[in-house]
Design a protein around this motif. Structure first.
Motif, PDB file in Angstrom:
ATOM      1  N   GLN A 138       0.800  -1.218   0.000  1.00  0.00           N
ATOM      2  CA  GLN A 138       0.000   0.000   0.000  1.00  0.00           C
ATOM      3  C   GLN A 138       0.839   1.279   0.000  1.00  0.00           C
ATOM      4  O   GLN A 138       0.463   2.272  -0.600  1.00  0.00           O
ATOM      5  N   ASP A 139       1.971   1.266   0.699  1.00  0.00           N
ATOM      6  CA  ASP A 139       2.704   2.515   0.934  1.00  0.00           C
ATOM      7  C   ASP A 139       3.998   2.648   0.146  1.00  0.00           C
ATOM      8  O   ASP A 139       4.399   3.743  -0.218  1.00  0.00           O
ATOM      9  N   SER A 140       4.703   1.565  -0.076  1.00  0.00           N
ATOM     10  CA  SER A 140       5.988   1.640  -0.765  1.00  0.00           C
ATOM     11  C   SER A 140       6.167   0.429  -1.658  1.00  0.00           C
ATOM     12  O   SER A 140       5.490  -0.591  -1.477  1.00  0.00           O
ATOM     13  N   VAL A 141       7.069   0.527  -2.607  1.00  0.00           N
ATOM     14  CA  VAL A 141       7.332  -0.573  -3.536  1.00  0.00           C
ATOM     15  C   VAL A 141       8.845  -0.753  -3.666  1.00  0.00           C
ATOM     16  O   VAL A 141       9.522   0.087  -4.273  1.00  0.00           O
ATOM     17  N   PRO A 142       9.404  -1.818  -3.096  1.00  0.00           N
ATOM     18  CA  PRO A 142      10.845  -2.061  -3.223  1.00  0.00           C
ATOM     19  C   PRO A 142      11.200  -2.479  -4.647  1.00  0.00           C
ATOM     20  O   PRO A 142      10.329  -2.872  -5.418  1.00  0.00           O
ATOM     21  N   ILE A 143      12.484  -2.421  -4.957  1.00  0.00           N
ATOM     22  CA  ILE A 143      12.922  -2.728  -6.320  1.00  0.00           C
ATOM     23  C   ILE A 143      14.150  -3.645  -6.292  1.00  0.00           C
ATOM     24  O   ILE A 143      14.793  -3.820  -5.262  1.00  0.00           O
ATOM     25  N   CYS A 144      14.442  -4.218  -7.438  1.00  0.00           N
ATOM     26  CA  CYS A 144      15.683  -4.974  -7.611  1.00  0.00           C
ATOM     27  C   CYS A 144      16.597  -4.151  -8.518  1.00  0.00           C
ATOM     28  O   CYS A 144      16.278  -3.941  -9.702  1.00  0.00           O
ATOM     29  N   PRO A 145      17.726  -3.654  -8.014  1.00  0.00           N
ATOM     30  CA  PRO A 145      18.636  -2.843  -8.837  1.00  0.00           C
ATOM     31  C   PRO A 145      19.110  -3.575 -10.092  1.00  0.00           C
ATOM     32  O   PRO A 145      19.267  -2.952 -11.154  1.00  0.00           O
ATOM     33  N   LYS A 146      19.320  -4.874  -9.992  1.00  0.00           N
ATOM     34  CA  LYS A 146      19.813  -5.629 -11.138  1.00  0.00           C
ATOM     35  C   LYS A 146      18.745  -5.741 -12.231  1.00  0.00           C
ATOM     36  O   LYS A 146      19.083  -5.723 -13.424  1.00  0.00           O
ATOM     37  N   CYS A 147      17.489  -5.837 -11.818  1.00  0.00           N
ATOM     38  CA  CYS A 147      16.408  -5.862 -12.808  1.00  0.00           C
ATOM     39  C   CYS A 147      16.324  -4.529 -13.554  1.00  0.00           C
ATOM     40  O   CYS A 147      16.110  -4.502 -14.775  1.00  0.00           O
ATOM     41  N   LEU A 148      16.476  -3.429 -12.800  1.00  0.00           N
ATOM     42  CA  LEU A 148      16.438  -2.111 -13.437  1.00  0.00           C
ATOM     43  C   LEU A 148      17.611  -1.933 -14.391  1.00  0.00           C
ATOM     44  O   LEU A 148      17.496  -1.244 -15.414  1.00  0.00           O
ATOM     45  N   THR A 149      18.744  -2.532 -14.043  1.00  0.00           N
ATOM     46  CA  THR A 149      19.904  -2.466 -14.936  1.00  0.00           C
ATOM     47  C   THR A 149      19.620  -3.225 -16.229  1.00  0.00           C
ATOM     48  O   THR A 149      20.007  -2.780 -17.322  1.00  0.00           O
ATOM     49  N   ASP A 150      18.934  -4.347 -16.114  1.00  0.00           N
ATOM     50  CA  ASP A 150      18.574  -5.126 -17.305  1.00  0.00           C
ATOM     51  C   ASP A 150      17.610  -4.340 -18.187  1.00  0.00           C
ATOM     52  O   ASP A 150      17.842  -4.176 -19.391  1.00  0.00           O
ATOM     53  N   LYS A 151      16.513  -3.856 -17.584  1.00  0.00           N
ATOM     54  CA  LYS A 151      15.517  -3.054 -18.297  1.00  0.00           C
ATOM     55  C   LYS A 151      14.829  -2.132 -17.301  1.00  0.00           C
ATOM     56  O   LYS A 151      14.440  -2.566 -16.219  1.00  0.00           O
ATOM     57  N   SER A 152      14.651  -0.890 -17.681  1.00  0.00           N
ATOM     58  CA  SER A 152      14.131   0.128 -16.758  1.00  0.00           C
ATOM     59  C   SER A 152      12.609   0.178 -16.761  1.00  0.00           C
ATOM     60  O   SER A 152      12.001   1.001 -17.439  1.00  0.00           O
ATOM     61  N   TYR A 153      11.996  -0.729 -16.016  1.00  0.00           N
ATOM     62  CA  TYR A 153      10.551  -0.653 -15.803  1.00  0.00           C
ATOM     63  C   TYR A 153      10.222  -1.351 -14.485  1.00  0.00           C
ATOM     64  O   TYR A 153      11.000  -2.172 -13.979  1.00  0.00           O
ATOM     65  N   ILE A 154       9.080  -1.016 -13.902  1.00  0.00           N
ATOM     66  CA  ILE A 154       8.655  -1.586 -12.626  1.00  0.00           C
ATOM     67  C   ILE A 154       8.017  -2.953 -12.864  1.00  0.00           C
ATOM     68  O   ILE A 154       7.094  -3.075 -13.672  1.00  0.00           O
ATOM     69  N   ARG A 155       8.498  -3.967 -12.154  1.00  0.00           N
ATOM     70  CA  ARG A 155       7.931  -5.304 -12.287  1.00  0.00           C
ATOM     71  C   ARG A 155       6.665  -5.421 -11.445  1.00  0.00           C
ATOM     72  O   ARG A 155       6.616  -4.939 -10.308  1.00  0.00           O
ATOM     73  N   GLN A 156       5.665  -6.082 -12.003  1.00  0.00           N
ATOM     74  CA  GLN A 156       4.387  -6.209 -11.312  1.00  0.00           C
ATOM     75  C   GLN A 156       4.526  -6.916  -9.968  1.00  0.00           C
ATOM     76  O   GLN A 156       3.897  -6.536  -8.979  1.00  0.00           O
TER      77      GLN A 156
END
Length: 210
Positions: free
Chosen positions: A6-24
């Motif tokens: 509800q409040d925040s969405v963590p990310i994977c830096p390596k995924c963003l390095t592969d392709k810059s989009y938010i994973r569902q």
């Protein structure tokens, strides 16, 4: 809905390095390890320590302070968190005992995980803070139905200790509580698709026969 952050969405830096989009799947509360890179998700900026939420900042690769999230380092994920993440993304863990959950469709897996949580908690109010319970579900369902039947046998034994009437005059709820009510819709409403309900009924049928 209770699975969604509800409040925040963590990310994977390596995924963003592969392709810059938010994973569902980053929006799912029990998903705390990247199943692709096998590392923990990043929930706070390493530079300013702000909680990450792309929906508030409208930034994908950067924190609001300007730090490039693709440069962040996250530690290796533990095996249970990783297995749970793979369960949530319809992945299969190779080289080990996958357990009952891996035989189910994705929606039925969510239903089984929710059943496991509700079995231990009367309310969903703390679902956000109790994801550790869902990590434990990986081992629990890996030993299904032996551990579940052991729990039912313990309920039967406890009920017999407090029994004051013959069984044919003792209310089912007095021994097993809301057992059938709790599993009649989770993980699925159709009994043919509800392995928890089926295994429960099989146990009770054997108990009556005995």
């Amino acid at each position: 809905h209770c699975f969604l952050r509800q409040d925040s969405v963590p990310i994977c830096p390596k995924c963003l390095t592969d392709k810059s989009y938010i994973r569902q799947h980053w929006h799912l509360l029990p998903y705390n390890a990247c199943h692709k890179h096998e590392c923990e998700l990043l929930s706070h900026c390493p530079e300013c320590h702000a909680e990450l939420n792309y929906q508030a900042t409208e930034l994908v690769n950067y924190c609001c302070c300007g730090f490039d999230l693709r440069d962040a380092h996250t530690p290796e994920a533990n095996s249970q968190s990783l297995q749970l993440s793979k369960l949530l993304t319809q992945e299969v863990v190779r080289g080990g005992t996958n357990g009952r959950l891996y035989e189910l469709s994705l929606s039925r897996r969510y239903g089984a995980l929710l059943w496991f949580y509700k079995k231990q908690h009367t309310r969903l109010g703390n679902f956000v803070n109790d994801n550790q319970d869902l990590v434990q579900a990986v081992d629990y369902f890996a030993n299904w139905p032996a551990n579940y039947h052991q729990e039912l046998k313990q309920m039967q034994s406890d009920g017999q200790l407090m029994q004051i009437k013959p069984f044919n005059k003792t209310a089912f709820k007095q021994i097993f509580g809301d057992l059938l009510l709790d599993c009649r819709q989770l993980p699925f409403r159709d009994r043919n698709e509800n392995f928890i309900l089926n295994d429960t009924i099989q146990f009770l049928e054997k108990l009556v026969d005995d």
